[in-house]
Each structure stands twice: as C-alpha cells, then as structure tokens.
Design a protein around this motif. Structure first.
Motif, PDB file in Angstrom:
ATOM      1  N   ARG A  25       0.836  -1.207   0.000  1.00  7.45           N
ATOM      2  CA  ARG A  25       0.000   0.000   0.000  1.00  7.45           C
ATOM      3  C   ARG A  25       0.868   1.253   0.000  1.00  7.45           C
ATOM      4  N   GLN A  26       1.905   1.250   0.833  1.00  9.12           N
ATOM      5  CA  GLN A  26       2.796   2.407   0.925  1.00  9.12           C
ATOM      6  C   GLN A  26       3.522   2.630  -0.404  1.00  9.12           C
ATOM      7  N   GLN A  27       3.993   1.563  -1.018  1.00  6.89           N
ATOM      8  CA  GLN A  27       4.682   1.681  -2.307  1.00  6.89           C
ATOM      9  C   GLN A  27       3.726   2.213  -3.372  1.00  6.89           C
ATOM     10  N   ALA A  28       2.496   1.711  -3.389  1.00 12.42           N
ATOM     11  CA  ALA A  28       1.508   2.181  -4.365  1.00 12.42           C
ATOM     12  C   ALA A  28       1.214   3.667  -4.155  1.00 12.42           C
ATOM     13  N   LEU A  29       1.133   4.093  -2.896  1.00 17.38           N
ATOM     14  CA  LEU A  29       0.890   5.500  -2.603  1.00 17.38           C
ATOM     15  C   LEU A  29       2.060   6.366  -3.067  1.00 17.38           C
ATOM     16  N   GLU A  30       3.277   5.894  -2.846  1.00 17.33           N
ATOM     17  CA  GLU A  30       4.457   6.636  -3.294  1.00 17.33           C
ATOM     18  C   GLU A  30       4.488   6.754  -4.819  1.00 17.33           C
ATOM     19  N   GLU A  31       4.166   5.663  -5.515  1.00 13.94           N
ATOM     20  CA  GLU A  31       4.130   5.695  -6.977  1.00 13.94           C
ATOM     21  C   GLU A  31       3.037   6.634  -7.459  1.00 13.94           C
ATOM     22  N   TRP A  32       1.880   6.634  -6.791  1.00 10.60           N
ATOM     23  CA  TRP A  32       0.777   7.530  -7.129  1.00 10.60           C
ATOM     24  C   TRP A  32       1.208   8.986  -6.957  1.00 10.60           C
ATOM     25  N   GLU A  33       1.897   9.272  -5.858  1.00  8.03           N
ATOM     26  CA  GLU A  33       2.316  10.654  -5.620  1.00  8.03           C
ATOM     27  C   GLU A  33       3.305  11.125  -6.690  1.00  8.03           C
ATOM     28  N   VAL A  34       4.170  10.249  -7.151  1.00 10.11           N
ATOM     29  CA  VAL A  34       5.086  10.599  -8.241  1.00 10.11           C
ATOM     30  C   VAL A  34       4.283  10.922  -9.508  1.00 10.11           C
ATOM     31  N   GLU A  35       3.259  10.109  -9.795  1.00  5.52           N
ATOM     32  CA  GLU A  35       2.409  10.367 -10.962  1.00  5.52           C
ATOM     33  C   GLU A  35       1.735  11.732 -10.851  1.00  5.52           C
ATOM     34  N   VAL A  36       1.187  12.028  -9.666  1.00  2.00           N
ATOM     35  CA  VAL A  36       0.519  13.317  -9.456  1.00  2.00           C
ATOM     36  C   VAL A  36       1.514  14.461  -9.666  1.00  2.00           C
ATOM     37  N   ALA A  37       2.697  14.327  -9.077  1.00  3.25           N
ATOM     38  CA  ALA A  37       3.710  15.383  -9.201  1.00  3.25           C
ATOM     39  C   ALA A  37       4.108  15.588 -10.667  1.00  3.25           C
ATOM     40  N   GLU A  38       4.214  14.516 -11.433  1.00  4.26           N
ATOM     41  CA  GLU A  38       4.565  14.634 -12.848  1.00  4.26           C
ATOM     42  C   GLU A  38       3.481  15.366 -13.635  1.00  4.26           C
ATOM     43  N   ILE A  39       2.219  15.054 -13.341  1.00  2.21           N
ATOM     44  CA  ILE A  39       1.116  15.710 -14.049  1.00  2.21           C
ATOM     45  C   ILE A  39       1.052  17.190 -13.668  1.00  2.21           C
ATOM     46  N   VAL A  40       1.198  17.483 -12.389  1.00  3.55           N
ATOM     47  CA  VAL A  40       1.192  18.873 -11.931  1.00  3.55           C
ATOM     48  C   VAL A  40       2.337  19.641 -12.595  1.00  3.55           C
ATOM     49  N   SER A  41       3.473  19.011 -12.710  1.00  7.52           N
ATOM     50  CA  SER A  41       4.623  19.637 -13.359  1.00  7.52           C
ATOM     51  C   SER A  41       4.328  19.930 -14.828  1.00  7.52           C
ATOM     52  N   ARG A  42       3.636  19.016 -15.497  1.00  9.88           N
ATOM     53  CA  ARG A  42       3.276  19.244 -16.903  1.00  9.88           C
ATOM     54  C   ARG A  42       2.313  20.420 -17.032  1.00  9.88           C
ATOM     55  N   ILE A  43       1.423  20.579 -16.066  1.00  6.57           N
ATOM     56  CA  ILE A  43       0.515  21.731 -16.080  1.00  6.57           C
ATOM     57  C   ILE A  43       1.314  23.012 -15.887  1.00  6.57           C
TER      58      ILE A  43
END
Length: 141
Positions: A25-43
């Motif tokens: 669960r923790q690893q999935a959350l960390e991977e999710w947060e990286v995805e969110v940060a990448e999308i926010v960065s693209r915006i």
C-alpha cells in the motif's frame, strides 16, 4: 504445545501478510504521488491547451491515492505564477475538495477576490459555489 506452536505460527504468518500488504500500500501511494507530481509539473510547464487533458488525468488517478496529498499538489498549482496553471489548479481542486475544508475555502476565497487575472477569479468563484461557500464579493462580470 503443538497447538500453541501452530497458533503462534499462524499468528506470525498473519502478521507477515499484514506487513507485506502495508508495504505494498505504501509503495503504491508513493508511486501515485510521483504520478501526481509529474502531471502537476506538466501543467506548470506546459501550454494551456494541454491543461484540460492533464486535469482529466489527475481526476482519473485521484481515487487511488490520498486526498490530502492531492490537495497539497493542487495548492502548488493555485499559487503558480501563470494564470492558466492557477485556473487548472482551481478547477481540479474544485472536483476533489471536501466540502467545508476551511483552508481550501480560504484559498479559493482569496483567489476569487484578489487574483489579478479575471479567469482565475471566475474559476475560483465557481469553485466556491461547488465546494460549498459562495464568494463574499459578487462574481466579476
């Protein structure tokens, strides 16, 4: 003694399984947060024409993660120097804000009343209506 041993062995296996699940669960959350940060960065870095697509991506992955972490990343957007990024942040925050969250309401209220860009003021005013508190000043015409 054999019953105790098998019970303690079963208990140990259960604890190991729970620890493994928690790590996953923790690893999935960390991977999710990286995805969110990448999308926010693209915006933040990308052209305004791509913001809607990025906001949809955020909405698609939002349920997999922590709403508080998502809101923290969206707050980075609403504070960005580019008005188009602020609008994208406000619109995405609107879709993922818990009604009545005072911090979010305060940020939206500030943007609705004081942002130098009319598009941001309008988006924030609209978001306030959705999140649950109308803006104190009239919506810009």
């Amino acid at each position: 003694v054999k019953v105790e041993t098998s019970l303690s062995l079963a208990s140990r296996r259960e604890e190991e399984r729970e620890e493994r699940e928690e790590m996953e669960r923790q690893q999935a959350l960390e991977e999710w947060e990286v995805e969110v940060a990448e999308i926010v960065s693209r915006i933040m870095d990308g052209p305004a024409k791509d913001h809607r697509k990025c906001c949809k991506e955020l909405s698609d992955i939002a349920p997999r993660g922590d709403p508080i972490l998502l809101q923290a990343h969206l707050m980075d957007l609403v504070e960005h120097q580019r008005a188009a990024a602020r609008v994208a942040g406000v619109q995405t925050l609107e879709a993922h804000a818990e009604g009545g969250d005072e911090l979010i309401l305060g940020v939206l209220q500030g943007l609705a009343e004081h942002d130098p860009d009319e598009a941001v003021r309008i988006a924030a005013s609209d978001a306030l209506l959705v999140v649950g508190k109308p803006p104190s000043s009239p919506r810009p015409a």
